[in-house]
Write an enzyme that holds these catalytic residues in place. Structure first.
Site, PDB file in Angstrom:
ATOM      1  N   ASP A  38       0.870  -1.177   0.000  1.00 41.58           N
ATOM      2  CA  ASP A  38       0.000   0.000   0.000  1.00 41.58           C
ATOM      3  C   ASP A  38       0.907   1.226   0.000  1.00 41.58           C
ATOM      4  O   ASP A  38       1.722   1.413   0.910  1.00 41.58           O
ATOM      5  CB  ASP A  38      -0.893  -0.026   1.256  1.00 41.58           C
ATOM      6  N   THR A 103       3.947  11.259 -15.555  1.00 41.44           N
ATOM      7  CA  THR A 103       2.939  11.661 -16.538  1.00 41.44           C
ATOM      8  C   THR A 103       3.281  12.957 -17.277  1.00 41.44           C
ATOM      9  O   THR A 103       3.978  13.816 -16.728  1.00 41.44           O
ATOM     10  CB  THR A 103       1.590  11.844 -15.804  1.00 41.44           C
ATOM     11  N   TYR A 127      -3.713  16.098  -9.681  1.00 42.87           N
ATOM     12  CA  TYR A 127      -3.031  14.871 -10.113  1.00 42.87           C
ATOM     13  C   TYR A 127      -1.602  15.207 -10.549  1.00 42.87           C
ATOM     14  O   TYR A 127      -0.637  14.595 -10.070  1.00 42.87           O
ATOM     15  CB  TYR A 127      -3.821  14.233 -11.258  1.00 42.87           C
TER      16      TYR A 127
END
Ligand SMILES: NC(=O)c1ccc[n+]([C@@H]2O[C@H](COP(=O)([O-])OP(=O)(O)OC[C@H]3O[C@@H](n4cnc5c(N)ncnc54)[C@H](OP(=O)(O)O)[C@@H]3O)[C@@H](O)[C@H]2O)c1
Length: 288
Positions: A38, A103, A127
């Site tokens: 996690d 990204t 994001y």
């Protein structure tokens, strides 16, 4: 250390599944779900790395729902920024090279030409901000870290924008697609072997990795409709503002892959070729 083993994180996702498929069985993946791995629990990562002791880690895990990150910025930072930092620290403890995915959304307004790794990021949404923080925090925690920026990914593991649009077109629905976002589509099956190779060679720094070429979201959907034998006129050009999505997106986020070609000279095939393979059709002019 498991000399040739690569630990793939985010192995249930779009890119992670492709990396596992490309690794020919040489991968490890946490089978125990969040209990075992996690990004919001540093101890889970320490334990996983100490138990598996891989040569390299390819981290494809993250909070990837761009619009959901707008309403959950703290969770976005926990998963996409603090998570990779703790993961990098856990990699450092066992000497595992880390390939961490990021990204094109770390970039903001004003670009007109393909964006290189040295261009300054300026994210427009939560994001992008969380991913940029993750890049920096992971690299600061472990110098054997490679940040790989990918963009506009499609692939077989799950339906992405292209597949959803085609499904709607097959139902005869009109599609509203934005013309004012231009980017670099990438095919998970083309990304995967390169990610494994970069991990094997322990490349560090930042690298842009996308299929060649650039296109607007509208152009991408029109091409997909053509390749699928559907009517391209089903796609209606609209402006981003008309869709009113929570997260602002960059108008132009095409990634320059010149650094990639210095370490991986073949580069990636054109996105048009990749899209045709994804859809299981031959591109025009291919008469073999
Ligand atoms: N897809 C794109 O177009 C695109 C574009 C640019 C960059 N990227 C980047 O590329 C990478 C891979 O993206 P993707 O599209 O393959 O992602 P994806 O399909 O959404 O998969 C995300 C993965 O992360 C896991 N995950 C989510 N939260 C987690 C947590 N707290 N702890 C551990 N694992 C967690 C998910 O596990 P569960 O299945 O259990 O939820 C899943 O395996 C990401 O870093 C993303 O930011 C993607």
């Amino acid at each position: 250390m498991a000399a040739d083993k690569v630990l793939v994180l985010g192995h249930t996702g779009l890119v992670g599944r492709a990396v596992m498929a490309a690794s020919g069985g040489r991968y490890l993946a946490p089978a125990g779900g969040r209990r075992e791995f996690d990004l919001t629990r540093p101890r889970s990562m320490q334990r996983l790395l100490e138990r598996t002791r891989p040569a390299a880690v390819i981290n494809c895990a993250g909070f990837t729902d761009v619009d959901a990150c707008e309403s959950q910025p703290e969770l976005a930072m926990a998963v996409n920024a603090a998570g990779p930092e703790a993961l990098a620290a856990a990699c450092a403890r066992v000497g595992a090279h880390l390939v961490h995915l990021s990204t094109d959304f770390v970039f903001g307004p004003g670009h007109r030409r393909p964006i290189s790794e040295s261009d300054p990021p300026a994210p427009l949404n939560h994001y992008g901000r969380s991913k940029l923080a993750g890049e920096r925090r992971a690299a600061a925690a472990w110098d054997q870290c490679l940040v790989v920026r990918v963009a506009w990914v499609f692939g077989p593991a799950k339906p992405t924008m292209v597949d959803k649009m085609l499904a709607r077109a097959r139902r005869g629905e009109k599609l509203r697609v934005v013309t004012d976002q231009v980017g670099s589509p990438s095919y998970s099956r083309d990304l995967a072997p390169v990610l494994l190779e970069l991990a094997r060679r322990r490349v560090t720094g930042i690298l842009h990795l996308v299929n060649q070429g650039q296109v607007s979201r509208f152009g991408l959907v029109v091409r997909a409709l053509e390749l699928a034998g559907l009517d391209p006129a089903l796609a209606e050009p609209v402006d981003s503002r008309e869709l009113g999505l929570p997260a602002r997106r960059p108008e132009y986020s095409v990634l320059d892959c010149r650094r990639l070609r210095r370490v991986y000279p073949a580069g990636l095939p054109a996105w048009t070729d990749a899209l045709a393979r994804h859809l299981g059709v031959k591109p025009e002019g291919d008469n073999d």
